[in-house]
Scaffold this motif. Structure first.
Motif, mmCIF file in Angstrom:
data_model
loop_
_atom_site.group_PDB
_atom_site.id
_atom_site.type_symbol
_atom_site.label_atom_id
_atom_site.label_comp_id
_atom_site.label_asym_id
_atom_site.label_seq_id
_atom_site.Cartn_x
_atom_site.Cartn_y
_atom_site.Cartn_z
ATOM 1 N N PRO A 289 13.932 0.175 0.128
ATOM 2 C CA PRO A 289 13.076 0.329 -1.071
ATOM 3 C C PRO A 289 12.830 -1.026 -1.727
ATOM 4 O O PRO A 289 13.730 -1.620 -2.325
ATOM 5 N N VAL A 290 11.628 -1.525 -1.597
ATOM 6 C CA VAL A 290 11.299 -2.875 -2.054
ATOM 7 C C VAL A 290 10.956 -2.870 -3.540
ATOM 8 O O VAL A 290 10.157 -2.054 -4.006
ATOM 9 N N SER A 291 11.542 -3.788 -4.280
ATOM 10 C CA SER A 291 11.253 -3.924 -5.702
ATOM 11 C C SER A 291 10.106 -4.909 -5.917
ATOM 12 O O SER A 291 9.750 -5.684 -5.021
ATOM 13 N N ARG A 292 9.567 -4.889 -7.106
ATOM 14 C CA ARG A 292 8.494 -5.821 -7.436
ATOM 15 C C ARG A 292 8.993 -7.257 -7.383
ATOM 16 O O ARG A 292 8.268 -8.164 -6.962
ATOM 17 N N SER A 293 10.238 -7.477 -7.784
ATOM 18 C CA SER A 293 10.811 -8.830 -7.737
ATOM 19 C C SER A 293 10.865 -9.345 -6.306
ATOM 20 O O SER A 293 10.522 -10.504 -6.030
ATOM 21 N N ALA A 294 11.301 -8.504 -5.387
ATOM 22 C CA ALA A 294 11.387 -8.917 -3.986
ATOM 23 C C ALA A 294 10.007 -9.236 -3.431
ATOM 24 O O ALA A 294 9.823 -10.201 -2.678
ATOM 25 N N TRP B 52 0.828 -1.209 0.000
ATOM 26 C CA TRP B 52 0.000 0.000 0.000
ATOM 27 C C TRP B 52 0.862 1.258 0.000
ATOM 28 O O TRP B 52 0.564 2.222 -0.715
ATOM 29 N N LEU B 53 1.930 1.249 0.789
ATOM 30 C CA LEU B 53 2.837 2.395 0.816
ATOM 31 C C LEU B 53 3.449 2.634 -0.566
ATOM 32 O O LEU B 53 3.797 3.769 -0.909
ATOM 33 N N SER B 54 3.563 1.570 -1.344
ATOM 34 C CA SER B 54 4.121 1.681 -2.699
ATOM 35 C C SER B 54 3.039 1.968 -3.728
ATOM 36 O O SER B 54 3.275 1.810 -4.931
ATOM 37 N N ASN B 55 1.832 2.343 -3.232
ATOM 38 C CA ASN B 55 0.698 2.669 -4.100
ATOM 39 C C ASN B 55 0.210 1.468 -4.896
ATOM 40 O O ASN B 55 -0.305 1.607 -6.015
ATOM 41 N N GLY B 56 0.361 0.288 -4.332
ATOM 42 C CA GLY B 56 -0.115 -0.919 -4.978
ATOM 43 C C GLY B 56 -1.168 -1.604 -4.142
ATOM 44 O O GLY B 56 -1.457 -1.229 -3.009
ATOM 45 N N GLY B 57 -1.762 -2.640 -4.695
ATOM 46 C CA GLY B 57 -2.731 -3.439 -3.975
ATOM 47 C C GLY B 57 -4.120 -2.827 -3.996
ATOM 48 O O GLY B 57 -4.322 -1.682 -4.420
#
Length: 926
Positions: free
Chosen positions: A738-743, A590-595
């Motif tokens: 900073p979390v990537s999509r791969s992680a 959510w913090l990454s503006n996803g989900g």
């Protein structure tokens, strides 16, 4: 406005009544009183509003038969008094309390539906030996009930109160969570929709409900027909005209005038929306007309608003427009809450509300009431207009469904007129489908979901506007909003009044045609028409409803560290409600503006945890305050929490559940002495820290005789890799990674360990990618998948390497801030070990230096031990056996070091001298 409390079925207990009164003293700081008679006790806290000199409670009739404890205001008390005087009743005061008492004496329970106001009533009938409780038609004022054991423990008794805190203060009811209510709140976002509360065994009276308690038990029933009458109303679909608008305008003005009756100053809650603005300008018109009804307002109206400068949901420009529409003098008080202030107030806000709220919106109201208490004692607010006049989008959807079914042509026309409103719903649903990110149910624990799998929630009247409005008025929406208002206002000894919730006004609206509610794409049609030319078009024809709320999305991002602190805490991990890993992953997404989840999902989770801490967890108040303070003063990542004492742990001071001595498979014995250290931070000199704390530990051993003169021949220093990594600046707060999509994707396919350690979170997986590169992690993941197919475990780490194996995520058993940090393995651990050994040998007596075998950097937990680096010549396998049961405590025990004494001479165990597994010896546990 007041607080009532009491009991039925107990022996005389003035102390219990005083405790109940004290627990809700904020509801009535002006006066207090108690009454005891036989099985009944009544307690009252008074906030003096009308007839401040009279009206002391509990109040009895002249003959002593009826005794009343009453919370609220009855606005038609003057008319009722006149009627009662005609029936030969005489009055000693000018208070509405005495009118309520005589009304009950005259008409009994039939009196309740005659009362136009807000009230919670407890009346004792001495002759009939019955206690009657009642709540107003809309449930504006609360009444709570709990059944307890009587004084002898053989029968039942009852406690009642305005607030739940008063019941808990008696000591006769143990606070426990109601898991069904918690599930419905978390899963379906509903609460305050029935008799159950969040506290197991504590119930509430419903709107328009009464309870009669006697020796025969408790009987509940609806005394009011208001809800049924509204549901049965069948007005025509069209026909609202000027006379309808005039009737509404007159009814609202009359309701406002009634609610301005007060002997103390009255103010107005002004959000900038249509409802509160209508009340503000209504009061202004009375003031400028010199209407005696507005006398309590004073020479100028005082309005109170929460504004959020710089945020998207700031309504200050509409507050400005509403104030400008007033022709008389207005003093506009504005508060500007911040996210930091919310954290400061959060513990008190949770205590104030007593039960979780659906969002942080009520906090804005909390702050408004806090400010208002400095200037006025009564506040008028706009609650109820949305529920009776379809102020919410789902109500518009219900109207369109019913209209389409009844008249397709008219329905299509209304859909087109409402397309901008409906587009918000469509966009939200599309965004949810496109973004994915899982459902809220994934954040709940499997057992919790299974236990409540049959619990569902269906909104009544989904395709019928009037049924939907009734449902929202009495079940789905208004009850929770009224609870918020009651607790927020009374927390600061302010009386909140709601002019839209006048029974006569609501009945009149439900008798109006449907197009008085929604017409040509506009909800609240009759209210908008009534305010046309009085309020500016910017308010009357405004679409983007906000209301009293807070910039929740922005605030949660600003205070993400706080959320992580809570979600990573040991108490949160121990709750039976949540899947902590999924909560953390979803919050990061959510913090990454996803989900697909929104900020309200995380507020509900946070609110349940804070509520559990406040009301359920057995915890001293001082400790709660200390915990609340710590979350706002986070320092840099560290391995353990500091303490004033840095004494090593010895003998009986060893970590709970751990043994000093351990017999190894070859029969030899090792003795482990954990060493306590202060907080280890990135600025610490690791060598100095180890020497300073190992030295005192060796003083206990003397000049070496404890080693050379005993069965132990050599000694080591074991050190946790966490403190090594911390001093090498290889420890990071999770929110700084900073979390990537791969992680994010890879972490979902990692098996979570019981201790929560490993790469099962996007934070630790990202560290692994940063440490060895994405290609190697992908190869390791593929190899691990193949390994699982053929029954081999640990293939992933074999391929990824020891650097990845040593990565640790935050674990709930660690104290803050270690429980919020993810750590890489230490860099060059064998070199670190050699450096430390050199310093240790130089610092200890020669005899001890001669028997010192070296330093061992270990990754140890309750699942096992891995040696990451050492300068000792002892086989690594033996060193790992020495920590097979991990005697260290790196959480609250604060022991990341250990001095280990080793015996190479066998110490045979007569039962199993050649055991195949390291195990603690019996009888040597400290």
């Amino acid at each position: 406005m007041c607080g009532i409390a009491g009991y039925f079925g107990l022996e005389s207990d003035h102390g219990l009544l005083e405790r109940m009164g004290t627990a809700q003293r904020h509801r009535g700081p002006d006066d207090q009183g108690t009454f005891v008679d036989g099985p009944v006790g009544l307690a009252h806290q008074r906030l003096s509003i009308i007839d401040r000199e009279g009206g002391h409670q509990p109040m009895a009739t002249a003959d002593g038969r009826y005794v009343l404890a009453y919370n609220g205001e009855v606005y038609n008390y003057r008319a009722l008094r006149t009627e009662l005087e005609a029936l030969s009743h005489t009055f000693m005061t000018h208070s509405d309390t005495e009118v309520v008492l005589h009304a009950f004496a005259e008409w009994g329970a039939d009196s309740f539906d005659r009362l136009n106001g807000m009230f919670a009533i407890a009346v004792w009938d001495r002759d009939e030996q019955t206690l009657t409780l009642a709540r107003d038609q809309f449930g504006i004022k609360p009444v709570h009930l709990a059944r307890v054991s009587d004084t002898d423990g053989g029968g039942e008794a009852w406690l009642f109160s305005s607030e739940i805190k008063a019941i808990l203060a008696t000591g006769r009811h143990q606070a426990a969570p109601n898991d069904r209510v918690i599930y419905r709140y978390l899963r379906h976002r509903v609460h305050d929709d029935g008799v159950e509360t969040f506290f197991d065994g504590i119930e509430r009276l419903l709107p328009g409900e009464m309870a009669t308690i006697s020796s025969r038990g408790l009987e509940r029933r609806q005394y009011s027909t208001l809800q049924q009458d509204l549901a049965a109303a069948t007005p025509p679909p069209t026909g609202a005209g000027p006379e309808t608008v005039a009737a509404f305008r007159e009814g609202l003005a009359e309701s406002i005038a009634l609610r301005l009756r007060s002997d103390v100053p009255v103010g107005t809650s002004l959000s900038g929306g249509l409802d509160s603005s209508a009340i503000a300008v209504g009061i202004d018109r009375m003031l400028t007309a010199h209407d005696a009804s507005a006398e309590a307002v004073g020479h100028q109206q005082q309005t109170f608003s929460a504004v959020f400068t710089g945020y998207r949901n700031d309504e200050e420009r509409w507050v400005d427009d509403a104030v400008a529409a007033c022709h008389g003098a207005v003093e506009s008080h504005r508060i500007r809450p911040t996210s930091a202030e919310m954290l400061d107030d959060l513990a008190d806000f949770v205590r104030t509300q007593e039960e979780p709220t659906v969002s942080t919106g009520p906090y804005a109201q909390y702050r408004v009431m806090q400010e208002a208490s400095k200037h006025v004692t009564v506040m008028l607010d706009g609650q109820g207009a949305d529920e009776m006049l379809a102020g919410y989008v789902p109500q518009t959807v219900s109207h369109l469904r019913s209209l389409m079914a009844r008249d397709r042509k008219a329905g299509i026309k209304e859909v087109l007129a409402s397309r901008d409103v409906l587009s918000t719903v469509v966009r939200a649903r599309l965004r949810t489908r496109l973004q994915g990110g899982g459902s809220f149910g994934e954040l709940l624990s499997r057992d919790f979901k299974a236990a409540h799998a049959d619990d569902s929630y269906v909104v009544a009247g989904g395709a019928n506007l009037r049924q939907r409005l009734v449902h929202d008025l009495f079940v789905a929406s208004l009850p929770s909003l009224l609870r918020y208002e009651d607790r927020n206002s009374m927390r600061f000894s302010v009386e909140g009044r709601v002019p839209f919730l006048d029974p006569n006004l609501v009945r009149a609206v439900f008798a109006m045609p449907d197009d008085a509610v929604i017409k040509d794409g506009w909800n609240k049609a009759v209210l908008r028409d009534a305010e046309e030319g009085i309020l500016p078009a910017s308010i009357v024809r405004r679409r983007n409803k906000i209301g009293f709320t807070s910039p929740q999305n922005d605030w949660f991002r600003e205070q993400r560290e706080y959320f992580y602190q809570v979600f990573l805490s040991e108490s949160f991990a121990s709750r039976p409600y949540f899947n902590r890993t999924e909560v953390l992953n979803a919050f990061e997404l959510w913090l990454s503006n996803g989900g697909s989840l929104d900020s309200m999902a995380f507020w509900r989770i946070l609110n349940v945890e804070l509520w559990m801490r406040e009301f359920i967890d057995p915890k001293p108040a001082a400790e709660s305050a200390e915990s609340a303070e710590s979350v706002t003063s986070i320092e840099e990542p560290a391995s353990v929490e500091s303490e004033e004492s840095a004494e090593p742990l010895v003998g009986s001071m060893t970590n709970a559940g751990k043994s000093l001595d351990l017999v190894l498979p070859d029969g030899s014995t090792v003795r482990r002495h954990p060493v306590r250290t202060p907080l280890v931070t990135t600025s610490d000199d690791l060598t100095k820290l180890v020497v300073d704390h190992v030295g005192p530990r060796l003083d206990v051993l003397g000049d070496g005789r404890a080693v050379s003169g005993s069965s132990f021949d050599r000694w080591y220093v074991f050190i946790s890799e966490k403190v090594v990594a911390t001093t090498q600046r290889r420890s990071f707060y999770v929110w700084d990674i900073p979390v990537s999509r791969s992680a994010r994707l890879l972490s979902r396919h990692v098996t979570r360990t019981p201790a929560g350690i490993g790469l099962g979170s996007p934070f630790t997986m990202q560290l692994a990618i940063d440490e060895v590169g994405l290609p190697r992690v992908l190869v390791a993941a593929a190899a691990g998948g193949v390994g699982r197919l053929v029954g081999r475990r640990g293939v992933f780490y074999t391929v990824a390497g020891s650097d990845v194996r040593a990565i640790d995520g935050p674990t709930e058993y660690s104290v803050a801030p270690a429980n919020m940090s993810a750590k890489l393995g230490p860099k060059d651990p064998s070199t670190v070990a050699a450096t430390l050994s050199t310093a240790i040998r130089a610092a200890v007596p020669p005899a001890l230096a001669a028997t010192f075998a070296g330093t061992v950097v270990v990754d140890a937990n309750d699942l096992g031990c891995n040696v990451l680096g050492t300068d000792a010549t002892t086989p690594v396998g033996r060193l790992e056996q020495m920590f097979g049961d991990n005697p260290l405590g790196q959480g609250s025990q604060q022991t990341p070091l250990a001095v280990v004494l080793d015996s190479v001479r066998p110490q045979p165990d007569p039962q199993d001298a050649a055991g195949s597994h390291a195990r603690p010896t019996t009888g040597l546990s400290a």
